[in-house]
Design a protein around this motif. Sequence first.
Motif, PDB file in Angstrom:
ATOM      1  N   LEU A 126       3.104   6.526   7.847  1.00  0.00           N
ATOM      2  CA  LEU A 126       3.092   5.236   8.527  1.00  0.00           C
ATOM      3  C   LEU A 126       3.208   5.495  10.025  1.00  0.00           C
ATOM      4  O   LEU A 126       4.186   6.096  10.484  1.00  0.00           O
ATOM      5  N   VAL A 127       2.206   5.067  10.777  1.00  0.00           N
ATOM      6  CA  VAL A 127       2.174   5.275  12.221  1.00  0.00           C
ATOM      7  C   VAL A 127       2.609   3.974  12.893  1.00  0.00           C
ATOM      8  O   VAL A 127       1.956   2.934  12.732  1.00  0.00           O
ATOM      9  N   THR A 128       3.707   4.037  13.645  1.00  0.00           N
ATOM     10  CA  THR A 128       4.246   2.854  14.317  1.00  0.00           C
ATOM     11  C   THR A 128       4.187   3.039  15.823  1.00  0.00           C
ATOM     12  O   THR A 128       4.693   4.039  16.351  1.00  0.00           O
ATOM     13  N   ASP A 129       3.568   2.092  16.527  1.00  0.00           N
ATOM     14  CA  ASP A 129       3.544   2.100  17.982  1.00  0.00           C
ATOM     15  C   ASP A 129       4.878   1.549  18.472  1.00  0.00           C
ATOM     16  O   ASP A 129       5.212   0.387  18.213  1.00  0.00           O
ATOM     17  N   ILE A 130       5.654   2.357  19.169  1.00  0.00           N
ATOM     18  CA  ILE A 130       6.988   1.960  19.603  1.00  0.00           C
ATOM     19  C   ILE A 130       6.938   0.783  20.567  1.00  0.00           C
ATOM     20  O   ILE A 130       7.813  -0.092  20.558  1.00  0.00           O
ATOM     21  N   ALA A 131       5.901   0.712  21.394  1.00  0.00           N
ATOM     22  CA  ALA A 131       5.825  -0.328  22.425  1.00  0.00           C
ATOM     23  C   ALA A 131       5.645  -1.724  21.841  1.00  0.00           C
ATOM     24  O   ALA A 131       6.316  -2.674  22.249  1.00  0.00           O
TER      25      ALA A 131
ATOM     26  N   VAL B 212      -1.756   5.801   7.086  1.00  0.00           N
ATOM     27  CA  VAL B 212      -2.767   6.854   6.946  1.00  0.00           C
ATOM     28  C   VAL B 212      -2.458   7.621   5.665  1.00  0.00           C
ATOM     29  O   VAL B 212      -1.412   8.249   5.540  1.00  0.00           O
ATOM     30  N   ARG B 213      -3.364   7.556   4.713  1.00  0.00           N
ATOM     31  CA  ARG B 213      -3.186   8.268   3.453  1.00  0.00           C
ATOM     32  C   ARG B 213      -3.544   9.736   3.633  1.00  0.00           C
ATOM     33  O   ARG B 213      -4.307  10.098   4.528  1.00  0.00           O
ATOM     34  N   ASP B 214      -3.008  10.555   2.747  1.00  0.00           N
ATOM     35  CA  ASP B 214      -3.230  12.007   2.822  1.00  0.00           C
ATOM     36  C   ASP B 214      -4.712  12.341   2.944  1.00  0.00           C
ATOM     37  O   ASP B 214      -5.129  13.145   3.779  1.00  0.00           O
ATOM     38  N   ALA B 215      -5.539  11.715   2.113  1.00  0.00           N
ATOM     39  CA  ALA B 215      -6.972  12.015   2.095  1.00  0.00           C
ATOM     40  C   ALA B 215      -7.681  11.570   3.363  1.00  0.00           C
ATOM     41  O   ALA B 215      -8.811  11.995   3.630  1.00  0.00           O
ATOM     42  N   GLU B 216      -7.030  10.731   4.174  1.00  0.00           N
ATOM     43  CA  GLU B 216      -7.656  10.202   5.383  1.00  0.00           C
ATOM     44  C   GLU B 216      -7.276  10.970   6.640  1.00  0.00           C
ATOM     45  O   GLU B 216      -7.851  10.745   7.701  1.00  0.00           O
TER      46      GLU B 216
ATOM     47  N   ASP C  55       0.833  -1.215   0.000  1.00  0.00           N
ATOM     48  CA  ASP C  55       0.000   0.000   0.000  1.00  0.00           C
ATOM     49  C   ASP C  55       0.861   1.256   0.000  1.00  0.00           C
ATOM     50  O   ASP C  55       0.546   2.235  -0.701  1.00  0.00           O
ATOM     51  N   LEU C  56       1.944   1.229   0.775  1.00  0.00           N
ATOM     52  CA  LEU C  56       2.831   2.391   0.843  1.00  0.00           C
ATOM     53  C   LEU C  56       3.491   2.644  -0.510  1.00  0.00           C
ATOM     54  O   LEU C  56       3.568   3.794  -0.979  1.00  0.00           O
ATOM     55  N   ASN C  57       3.926   1.583  -1.157  1.00  0.00           N
ATOM     56  CA  ASN C  57       4.546   1.737  -2.476  1.00  0.00           C
ATOM     57  C   ASN C  57       3.539   2.212  -3.520  1.00  0.00           C
ATOM     58  O   ASN C  57       3.886   2.958  -4.441  1.00  0.00           O
ATOM     59  N   ALA C  58       2.282   1.784  -3.374  1.00  0.00           N
ATOM     60  CA  ALA C  58       1.242   2.240  -4.298  1.00  0.00           C
ATOM     61  C   ALA C  58       1.036   3.747  -4.173  1.00  0.00           C
ATOM     62  O   ALA C  58       0.883   4.455  -5.183  1.00  0.00           O
ATOM     63  N   GLU C  59       1.048   4.247  -2.938  1.00  0.00           N
ATOM     64  CA  GLU C  59       0.915   5.696  -2.737  1.00  0.00           C
ATOM     65  C   GLU C  59       2.123   6.428  -3.308  1.00  0.00           C
ATOM     66  O   GLU C  59       1.988   7.499  -3.907  1.00  0.00           O
TER      67      GLU C  59
END
Length: 233
Positions: free
Chosen positions: A21-26, A33-37, A8-12
């Motif tokens: 890309l939101v990563t939970d460190i824990a 999350v796409r721009d439009a979202e 999905d990231l490469n498609a964008e």
Amino acid sequence: MLSRTLVDLNAERRARRAAILVTDIADGTQRLVRDAEIAADPLAEPLGRHLAAGRSGLIEAEGRTLFLTVQVPPVRLVVIGAVHISQALVPMAAALDLAVTVIDPRTAFASPERFPDVALVPEWPDAALGGSVPALDRYCALAALTHDPKIDDPALIAALTAECFYIGALGSRKTHAARVERLRLAGFTQARIGEIRAPIGLAIGAVSPAEIALSVLAQVVAALRRAPREPGA
């Protein structure tokens, strides 16, 4: 990263759309999350702030530490008119890491001697855009600088249609009023035409080509970083 997220990231990226890309460190969980979202996301404010800055980084949200990986397409600046202002503008834009293309069908102006080391397209804008020059998109800025409606208007129409993040046009308020009427007759709403920054550039009292170029680039950066417009700008 899950393979589906990477796909999905490469498609964008291929579509020249921004994403975070939101990563939970824990626990390492991730979501894209796409721009439009972004506007509807619970983290809309920090996501929007990081996207505008074009920078990744850590945030604290709801008691968790998250890392935001910001993916923003390379920003393009298309300059219509191989004029003196453009000659000053091109090296400044390169210093800001903008990918610059200069379009002008007038080969006496659009010469490699006057514009070395830049993508120079000696064609009419309506033929060049989407042809020899990649189509415009939301991560493109366009500056129309020829004062010639036959050259500037097709480029402005293409930029308005593509929803470029910045559209500017050289000319007096009287010149722009005539331009507005032509664009209205071409089918654009007053609100959409109002997205054109005209007269182009921030109001810094610029008089020389270099000063005008500086004012234009300052306005481009303000639009890119989503800074509020000056009154009347």
